[in-house]
Structure formats: structure tokens, C-alpha cells
Design a protein around this motif. Structure first.
Motif, PDB file in Angstrom:
ATOM      1  N   HIS A 232      43.575  34.392  34.866  1.00 41.49           N
ATOM      2  CA  HIS A 232      43.950  35.046  36.088  1.00 41.49           C
ATOM      3  C   HIS A 232      42.818  35.484  37.033  1.00 41.49           C
ATOM      4  O   HIS A 232      41.808  35.792  36.718  1.00 41.49           O
ATOM      5  N   LYS A 233      43.374  35.541  38.212  1.00 41.69           N
ATOM      6  CA  LYS A 233      42.693  35.998  39.365  1.00 41.69           C
ATOM      7  C   LYS A 233      43.500  37.038  40.037  1.00 41.69           C
ATOM      8  O   LYS A 233      44.721  36.902  40.391  1.00 41.69           O
ATOM      9  N   TYR A 234      42.994  38.015  40.221  1.00 43.26           N
ATOM     10  CA  TYR A 234      43.308  39.121  41.142  1.00 43.26           C
ATOM     11  C   TYR A 234      42.512  39.761  42.401  1.00 43.26           C
ATOM     12  O   TYR A 234      41.242  39.396  42.266  1.00 43.26           O
ATOM     13  N   GLY A 235      43.186  39.853  43.556  1.00 46.56           N
ATOM     14  CA  GLY A 235      42.632  39.925  44.809  1.00 46.56           C
ATOM     15  C   GLY A 235      42.241  41.594  44.826  1.00 46.56           C
ATOM     16  O   GLY A 235      42.487  42.185  44.290  1.00 46.56           O
ATOM     17  N   GLY A 236      41.364  41.827  45.892  1.00 51.65           N
ATOM     18  CA  GLY A 236      41.016  43.172  46.191  1.00 51.65           C
ATOM     19  C   GLY A 236      41.905  44.005  46.321  1.00 51.65           C
ATOM     20  O   GLY A 236      41.842  45.257  46.000  1.00 51.65           O
ATOM     21  N   THR A 237      42.969  43.896  46.967  1.00 50.13           N
ATOM     22  CA  THR A 237      44.372  44.742  47.044  1.00 50.13           C
ATOM     23  C   THR A 237      44.772  44.902  45.682  1.00 50.13           C
ATOM     24  O   THR A 237      45.134  46.279  45.371  1.00 50.13           O
ATOM     25  N   SER A 238      44.809  44.125  44.670  1.00 48.79           N
ATOM     26  CA  SER A 238      45.419  44.228  43.275  1.00 48.79           C
ATOM     27  C   SER A 238      44.362  45.343  42.628  1.00 48.79           C
ATOM     28  O   SER A 238      44.804  45.938  41.609  1.00 48.79           O
ATOM     29  N   MET A 239      43.125  45.468  43.059  1.00 49.53           N
ATOM     30  CA  MET A 239      42.393  46.094  42.553  1.00 49.53           C
ATOM     31  C   MET A 239      41.989  47.376  43.281  1.00 49.53           C
ATOM     32  O   MET A 239      40.887  48.095  43.029  1.00 49.53           O
ATOM     33  N   GLY A 240      42.828  47.859  44.100  1.00 52.16           N
ATOM     34  CA  GLY A 240      42.426  48.780  45.281  1.00 52.16           C
ATOM     35  C   GLY A 240      42.182  50.037  44.936  1.00 52.16           C
ATOM     36  O   GLY A 240      41.870  50.927  45.616  1.00 52.16           O
ATOM     37  N   SER A 241      42.819  50.480  43.623  1.00 48.21           N
ATOM     38  CA  SER A 241      42.850  51.745  43.207  1.00 48.21           C
ATOM     39  C   SER A 241      42.908  51.855  41.854  1.00 48.21           C
ATOM     40  O   SER A 241      43.192  50.999  41.003  1.00 48.21           O
ATOM     41  N   VAL A 242      42.660  53.145  41.169  1.00 45.92           N
ATOM     42  CA  VAL A 242      42.773  53.346  39.769  1.00 45.92           C
ATOM     43  C   VAL A 242      43.940  52.799  39.180  1.00 45.92           C
ATOM     44  O   VAL A 242      44.085  52.040  38.133  1.00 45.92           O
ATOM     45  N   GLU A 243      45.034  53.234  39.921  1.00 44.92           N
ATOM     46  CA  GLU A 243      46.336  52.933  39.615  1.00 44.92           C
ATOM     47  C   GLU A 243      46.625  51.423  39.254  1.00 44.92           C
ATOM     48  O   GLU A 243      47.376  50.949  38.446  1.00 44.92           O
ATOM     49  N   ARG A 244      46.111  50.763  40.444  1.00 43.98           N
ATOM     50  CA  ARG A 244      46.346  49.184  40.411  1.00 43.98           C
ATOM     51  C   ARG A 244      45.322  48.643  39.493  1.00 43.98           C
ATOM     52  O   ARG A 244      46.132  47.592  38.882  1.00 43.98           O
ATOM     53  N   ILE A 245      44.387  49.084  39.274  1.00 46.81           N
ATOM     54  CA  ILE A 245      43.767  48.548  37.928  1.00 46.81           C
ATOM     55  C   ILE A 245      44.132  48.674  36.718  1.00 46.81           C
ATOM     56  O   ILE A 245      44.272  47.873  36.060  1.00 46.81           O
ATOM     57  N   ARG A 246      44.888  49.630  36.686  1.00 43.32           N
ATOM     58  CA  ARG A 246      45.570  49.958  35.286  1.00 43.32           C
ATOM     59  C   ARG A 246      46.782  48.929  35.255  1.00 43.32           C
ATOM     60  O   ARG A 246      47.178  48.418  34.211  1.00 43.32           O
ATOM     61  N   ASN A 247      47.298  48.808  36.368  1.00 43.71           N
ATOM     62  CA  ASN A 247      48.483  47.656  36.405  1.00 43.71           C
ATOM     63  C   ASN A 247      47.917  46.443  36.060  1.00 43.71           C
ATOM     64  O   ASN A 247      48.646  45.476  35.389  1.00 43.71           O
ATOM     65  N   VAL A 248      46.805  45.870  36.504  1.00 46.68           N
ATOM     66  CA  VAL A 248      46.180  44.497  36.217  1.00 46.68           C
ATOM     67  C   VAL A 248      46.349  44.624  34.632  1.00 46.68           C
ATOM     68  O   VAL A 248      46.297  43.751  34.308  1.00 46.68           O
ATOM     69  N   ALA A 249      45.565  45.717  34.119  1.00 50.85           N
ATOM     70  CA  ALA A 249      45.250  45.565  32.814  1.00 50.85           C
ATOM     71  C   ALA A 249      46.538  45.551  31.850  1.00 50.85           C
ATOM     72  O   ALA A 249      46.400  44.796  30.773  1.00 50.85           O
ATOM     73  N   ARG A 250      47.675  46.205  32.316  1.00 49.65           N
ATOM     74  CA  ARG A 250      48.976  46.046  31.720  1.00 49.65           C
ATOM     75  C   ARG A 250      49.568  44.554  31.829  1.00 49.65           C
ATOM     76  O   ARG A 250      49.975  44.155  30.800  1.00 49.65           O
ATOM     77  N   ARG A 251      49.249  44.008  32.922  1.00 43.23           N
ATOM     78  CA  ARG A 251      49.710  42.650  33.058  1.00 43.23           C
ATOM     79  C   ARG A 251      48.872  41.591  32.134  1.00 43.23           C
ATOM     80  O   ARG A 251      49.524  40.818  31.495  1.00 43.23           O
TER      81      ARG A 251
ATOM     82  N   SER B  56      52.633  36.929  43.099  1.00 48.85           N
ATOM     83  CA  SER B  56      52.504  38.414  43.366  1.00 48.85           C
ATOM     84  C   SER B  56      51.989  39.235  42.228  1.00 48.85           C
ATOM     85  O   SER B  56      52.424  38.858  41.265  1.00 48.85           O
ATOM     86  N   SER B  57      50.968  40.090  42.651  1.00 51.72           N
ATOM     87  CA  SER B  57      50.460  41.177  41.806  1.00 51.72           C
ATOM     88  C   SER B  57      51.286  42.240  41.945  1.00 51.72           C
ATOM     89  O   SER B  57      51.035  43.203  41.378  1.00 51.72           O
ATOM     90  N   LEU B  58      52.365  42.356  42.922  1.00 50.93           N
ATOM     91  CA  LEU B  58      53.055  43.593  43.415  1.00 50.93           C
ATOM     92  C   LEU B  58      54.417  43.768  42.392  1.00 50.93           C
ATOM     93  O   LEU B  58      55.101  44.772  42.423  1.00 50.93           O
ATOM     94  N   THR B  59      54.703  42.780  41.488  1.00 52.76           N
ATOM     95  CA  THR B  59      55.912  42.933  40.666  1.00 52.76           C
ATOM     96  C   THR B  59      55.582  44.143  39.503  1.00 52.76           C
ATOM     97  O   THR B  59      54.344  44.314  39.263  1.00 52.76           O
ATOM     98  N   ASP B  60      56.450  44.501  38.915  1.00 57.96           N
ATOM     99  CA  ASP B  60      56.071  45.093  37.802  1.00 57.96           C
ATOM    100  C   ASP B  60      55.373  44.583  36.697  1.00 57.96           C
ATOM    101  O   ASP B  60      55.907  43.168  36.418  1.00 57.96           O
ATOM    102  N   PRO B  61      54.216  45.118  36.238  1.00 62.52           N
ATOM    103  CA  PRO B  61      53.564  44.391  35.177  1.00 62.52           C
ATOM    104  C   PRO B  61      53.998  44.074  33.806  1.00 62.52           C
ATOM    105  O   PRO B  61      53.697  43.285  33.197  1.00 62.52           O
ATOM    106  N   ASP B  62      55.169  44.755  33.782  1.00 68.39           N
ATOM    107  CA  ASP B  62      55.963  44.606  32.679  1.00 68.39           C
ATOM    108  C   ASP B  62      57.030  43.728  32.491  1.00 68.39           C
ATOM    109  O   ASP B  62      57.852  43.570  31.700  1.00 68.39           O
TER     110      ASP B  62
END
Lengths: 417, 417
Positions: B6-25, B230-236
Motif C-alpha cells: 500500500h502507498k499513501y500520499g501526504g494528504t492521507s497522512m495529513g493529521s492524527v485522525e487520518r493516520i489512524r484511518n490509514v492504520a485501520r485500512r 481513493s484513500s477517502l473512502t471509509d477504511p472499513d
């Protein structure tokens, strides 16, 4: 031509303008013919910013990943300083700890340096380059990044100076040296032109937090000539002026300096709390049974006193930082009191510690009595006393602390050299 | 069980909340039984912040130090993502490029990957760990940190997927795939469920900047199945839904898909400028004499046309990015015009390029004539034409660009699959 190590704190690296000033100062030393190794900290606020991100993500971030994260602050700093040096025409190169390499054990967040390979750095120096090395970090045998703990850049600088047998290690900081006591408490506080490693250790651990304690231990162990001085002076002041400023931390060679004052300084710790466990059965293992649960909760204990008991009972008293007071009391009530059959647990969260420090007291009797007489004349009640070879500490009600420091500073004649 | 990158862009890693979402995905994929390697970019804004510091310090920072500096952004990201994974119970470990190691040449700021040693990563995967690797960076043979240039994390992810023979490389970004053209220009723009590597290359270089070009070259060369999604979908969301989303970049196997559309998309580049050097002596070496000084000034030239001349004279026309127009004109006036004896130098800073792209045009004649007829029917004058095997580009007055894109999108039937 001699090898000099400079270390700059986060405040000195805190902005583009300040980084430029550091570069000018280093360039001055370089142009005077010295081989220069520079160890800058992360820009002020950067380490806290990174750790806050980690703590916002997880209540218990792993220490390996914390080191991976926090070490980036210093890596950015070395690159920026190298760029600033190059911009004023100085050939410079930056290295992260793993590139040197600075090898450590694998105790993440509090690693200890095991060895430094200076071949690569030495080659750069011989080629006329200024070498900028990250403080605070190293690499373990498996290639993981480790950090040395808060203030670890001081230790890195001294360790590099030791490994490379540097002529002197200059620690630039936002104070201009080590004082006889805190100038905010005593107007007449005087900067010491020199202090021994041992005195510095006692002063540092007692609240004069100029240098990380481990860096002083390191400097003492490897006999690195270390000077604490201000990074706030004009970077272009003459080299001779700069070399005579600050406080030199020296080897303790008794008798070398006949004029050595008996006492070097008055240290203090304002925010202490005292806890007494009374009516404890006087038997082996009792100290461990009381302090074990406290230590398990990561609460640091400072002074410890156990009086000789009577009727098979004794009192056990110790101090903790004020912020840990409530938690320590709760642990003792819940886990210790009934378990060991103590009579009562009581305490005082508003006490302070004042210490006189000096290698001179080894050969001079009467320091303790002078100290106690002074406090007595001021009507200050002493709650606890602890002593080491070069230090006497007393605990008192917080409200008397500043009075005690001023009175002792005067009584030991510290206002004049 | 297969290996997924998986590769995630800077926007997907842009905040604590988004980093948590990446982890869930990532956790969802891991729990489904896949071995997971994750390559996150630096948090959005971080690379720019670091480079601004460098540029504030020096007008010409050295590229080695820029790489040392910029690489810290990704290092912080991998640590934070590993912490986020651990926080939800997933065993994870982060590595910087040099720890893997990902070896590169020493072309700082635009290094190329030479090899990846996957032994360490493989051992972690076999132990059940998610491995988080810094994008954008590697290490040269002398142990210096290098970076791969902007967008280099895409290349890192594809390279890791190639080296480890991953089942698929998923590039999560802030768009949900590759479109037939820019949806902001054409309402009917449609997401392509698949596109060939070659088409993707033409689309990317022409302005549909979804992936770094080199990552696509890499994916094509090593035949890495790569999906942009898209990294903007619900991670679940269910794994099956996610695996069918986005755009798959596929091998070009002609004839495999009989339904393959002739044209895959309409790309465009809005901010172009055209420069014509007229009345140039028609002799060998003239192109180099004109473009050499332009290239020396680091100005990229895009389309180039040289007409067959008459009377020993010819016209030489080329395009540059609009921001380079004035500088290019000045260079030509000062260094080229009199030197080669050109008649005049003139240009138009307000032109745009529109291209139709598709592997299908290889075996279908008439794409060019269809394109030119469509533009003619809209009254759009064509200023320049250039072609490749799977692309036809035309230059036109800027004001006609959107009209041209819409008309071509419709003419080639791109609104329906």
C-alpha cells in the motif's frame, strides 16, 4: 591546529537567523585554524511537536518508534546547519548518528553510547570540512535508531569529543555558565570560571540544570575538557574573549588550586514533597517493600531517611517530586500500609531542598556546622538532612527556601571570587 | 496469503485522525490474511516546510543536505503509522530507506533505485508484522541519504512491490482513479476501470498527474500490477469493494480485450507558451544551437517542430511552460539570435495543449482525422501538432482549450464505457 567540538542547544537553533549565527560562530573557529565538529540539537519545540503527535495517536507508543520519530528533529538540524555553513563559504557535511556511526545499546529512548567510529569524520576533517553530527541519537547493532534521552545532545557532543580526543568541548547554551546559585534568587550570584566534574554532577542533579547529568559523567570519566558558555553573544566576538568566557568543567585535582573555595555553590530544588511512613516494623527488607511499589509506578525517590527504631518500630521518610505526591500517597495507602503493618502514612507536599556543594568540604571540617548555624540564625527548621562526600542537603518548609539560599550564599562568601 | 503493498500520499497522512484511518485500512487487509508492506509519504505540507527553511538559509543549498533534510518527513511518517498500527493491536515495525536498504545511485534530489534487499522486510513479514517503509528515499553506496524527487514515494512503493514480487501495489490518493479527462472540465468524464502503462505514461506527462511518471515506468518495466484508488473512502468498507475500485494499470496485451476503446482519454496542459525562431539558416546543428542555451538554464522544452525550409531558411518552433516564457525569450535574444543569424524571435505566452491518448489508435486509422475534424467543426485553429505511437497532441489558443476537451471527449464516445 586542534580539534574542537561545539554543541548548540535547541534555542540556539530555533530560527533561520539563529542557525545563521551558529554558522558564523563555527566559521570563526574554523578560520582560526581549528578542526571543527559541531553537534546541534533539534530546533526548539520540534521534539515536543513530534512526541505530541505520537501521544495523540497512542497512549503507549512503542519506544522503538518514538526514537525513529524523535531522531528526525536532529537530522533536520544538521542538514540546515551544514547548508548555513556552505552558504558562507565553509565546506561542511552533515551526518546522522548511524552514518558516523555512533553505536549504542538498544535501550530505546535512553540508550547508552558503546562506541564511536571516527574514521569517516576524521577523513572529512583532514579534507578541511566542518563536520556536523546529530546529537541525541545513535544506532544499535541491528541497525535500529536509538536516542539517548532528553538533553542527550550534550552527551553526544562530549562522547564525540572523548572518542576523537578533542582539545575542548564547548557547550553553547542560553545561560553564560554555571553560577554559585540561581541569580533569580540571589542577586549576588556569581559565575564560576571553573567547577569540578563532581561538583557539576551534584549541582546538576540538584536543580542547576545546565547540562545533562550523563554528559558530565562522560566528561569526567574520559577527562574531556568541557566548557559551558553562552550562544547569545555576538558570534563575531574575538576568539580569545570567547575562550575565556563561560564555566570550564575541570578535573578534580586536589591541592592543585590552593585558592579553591570550600564551597562552590548553593543548589536547590523547590518542588519537593515529603512522605513519612510511621510505625513500621523494624526488620530487613522494609525499605524495598515500601519503595518497590513506588518505583514500579515510575516515581523517582530523592532523599531517603530511616531512623533507628525503638520497640521494634521505626519511621521511614522519603521525598518525591511534588507532582508525584498524590499518586505516591495513594500507592502507599493501597498497596503498602496494611501489607507491612505500618502505623500511619502522612506527608507534606510543600517542602524544598537546599544543598551546599563543594569538593573543598572533603578537607575542611565544619561545613555542616556552619550550614546548620546559618539556618538556625534565620529561624529555619530543618526537616531532613542527607549528605554525600561533597554535598550537604537539607529539607525545609518551602516558604524558607529563598531565605536559606541567600543566607548560605552569604555565609560561605560566594559573592566574591 | 499474498503480499500486498500500500502507498499513501501526504494528504492521507495529513493529521492524527487520518493516520489512524490509514492504520485501520491496513489492519483490515492484514486481518484478511495478506502480508502487508506500507509506504506512506510525509505528512502534507511537511516537505515544503523543510525545504522552505533550507531556502530561507541559502539561495543554493547543496543537494546532499537537502536530501538529508527532506528525508526526515517520511521518517516521521513511518514511525507515526507504525505507532497507529500498534495502537490497534497490529504488530508493526518501521524502516527508513537505508535500513531496508533501498540502494540508489548518488544523484541527490533525483536518485534512481539500483537495488532493494528484502531479507529484513521478509523476515518481519514472516513473523506476522506489518512493515512500514519510508517512501521517497534511499541510500547510496557511501551511506549518504538520497531522495527520488517529488512524488518519489510512488516509485518507492512500486519498486518495493517489484523487488518483493507483490501480488498488487495499491496507490491510495485523493482521487478515486484515472479519468477519461479532468472532471472539472467535462461533466461526463468517466473513471477508467483499467488503463495500460503506456497510456498512463502519456496521460501523466500530459497533466493528469495522478502518479509520478517514473513509478509508472517502473511498474511497466517490472510488470507490477498497480491500482490507483481513493484513500477517502471509509477504511472499513468490504475488502472486495475496495479491490474492485479505482483504476488498474495493466500490461498492454494487444487483442486481449476486444472491447478496448480506441481512445482512453483526453489530456491537456493549460499553461503552455509557444516560441518561434524564424528565418533560421537550414543547416545541421541548428536545433542544438537554439535549444542548448535554453536547456542550460534548466528550462524544459515540450513540443518541438522544425519545418522543412525553403531558400536555405527554416522556422524552428517549440513550447515551454508559461512560467519559463520570458526567461526563454531573453536567452534566445541574448545568446542565440545573432549567433545563428536568425531573422526574428516571436512567441505567444497564452497557448494550451490538448492530447488524445490510447493504445487503440495503433491499429485504428483515422484517429487523427477524427480529431482534426472535430476541432475544425468547433472553429478551433491548430497551431502545432505532434504525435507519438499512442498520442496526438495539438497546440491551440488558450481560450479554446476547454471547448476542445469537451468536444473531443464527446466525439470519441468517452462518456460511456
Amino acid at each position: 591546529m586542534s580539534l574542537i567540538v561545539h554543541k548548540y542547544g535547541g534555542t540556539s537553533m530555533g530560527s533561520v537567523e539563529r542557525i545563521r549565527n551558529v554558522a558564523r560562530r563555527v566559521a570563526k573557529w574554523h578560520k582560526a585554524g581549528h578542526q571543527m565538529v559541531v553537534v546541534p540539537s533539534a530546533m526548539s519545540g520540534e521534539t515536543n511537536r513530534l512526541l505530541k503527535l505520537a501521544n495523540d495517536i497512542s497512549a503507549r507508543p512503542s519506544t522503538r518508534e518514538l526514537d525513529m520519530l524523535a531522531s528526525t528533529g536532529e537530522q533536520a538540524s544538521v542538514a540546515l546547519l551544514a547548508i548555513a555553513l556552505q552558504d558562507i563559504g565553509i565546506d561542511a557535511v552533515s551526518y546522522a548518528g548511524w552514518q558516523v556511526p555512533i553505536r549504542t545499546d538498544n535501550a530505546y529512548t535512553k540508550a547508552r553510547i558503546s562506541s564511536i567510529d571516527d574514521a569517516r569524520v576524521r577523513a572529512d576533517l583532514d579534507a578541511g570540512r566542518v563536520v556536523v553530527i546529530t546529537g541525541f541519537q545513535g544506532v544499535d547493532e541491528q541497525g535500529n535508531i536509538t536516542t539517548l534521552g532528553r538533553g542527550g545532545s550534550d552527551t553526544s557532543a562530549v562522547a564525540v569529543a572523548a572518542a576523537m580526543k578533542a582539545e575542548e568541548c564547548l557547550i553553547y547554551t542560553d545561560v553564560d555558565g554555571v553560577y554559585t546559585t540561581d541569580p533569580r534568587v540571589v542577586d549576588e550570584a556569581r559565575r564560576l570560571s571553573s567547577i569540578t566534574f563532581e561538583e557539576m554532577l551534584e549541582m546538576a542533579s540538584l536543580g542547576s540544570k545546565v547540562l545533562q547529568i550523563r554528559s558530565v559523567e562522560f566528561a569526567g570519566k574520559y577527562q574531556v575538557k568541557t566548557r559551558v558558555l553562552s550562544s547569545l553573544t555576538d558570534p563575531d566576538i574575538p576568539l580569545e574573549t570567547e575562550m575565556a568566557s563561560g564555566t570550564l568543567i575541570t578535573l578534580d585535582e586536589e591541592g592543585q588550586d590552593m585558592e579553591q573555595a570550600i564551597i562552590s555553590g548553593i543548589a536547590f530544588q523547590r518542588d519537593e514533597a515529603r512522605i513519612a511512613v510511621a510505625g513500621v516494623p523494624d526488620k530487613p527488607g522494609i525499605a524495598y517493600q515500601i519503595l518497590g511499589p513506588v518505583a514500579d509506578a515510575n516515581i523517582d525517590v530523592d532523599m531517603i531517611i530511616q531512623n533507628r527504631g525503638s520497640n521494634g518500630k521505626t519511621d521511614f521518610t522519603f521525598t518525591v517530586a511534588r507532582g508525584d505526591y498524590q499518586r505516591a500517597l495513594e500507592i502507599l495507602q493501597a498497596e503498602v500500609k496494611d501489607h507491612i503493618g505500618a502505623g500511619s502514612i502522612e506527608g507534606d507536599p510543600k517542602v524544598s531542598k537546599v544543598s551546599v556543594v563543594g569538593v573543598g568540604m572533603r578537607s575542611h571540617v565544619g561545613v555542616a556546622s556552619q550550614m546548620f548555624r546559618t539556618l538556625s540564625e534565620e529561624g529555619i527548621n530543618i526537616q531532613m538532612i542527607s549528605t554525600s562526600e561533597i554535598k550537604i542537603s537539607v529539607l525545609m518548609d518551602e516558604k524558607y527556601m529563598e531565605l536559606a539560599v541567600r543566607a548560605l550564599h552569604k555565609a560561605f562568601g560566594l559573592e566574591s571570587a
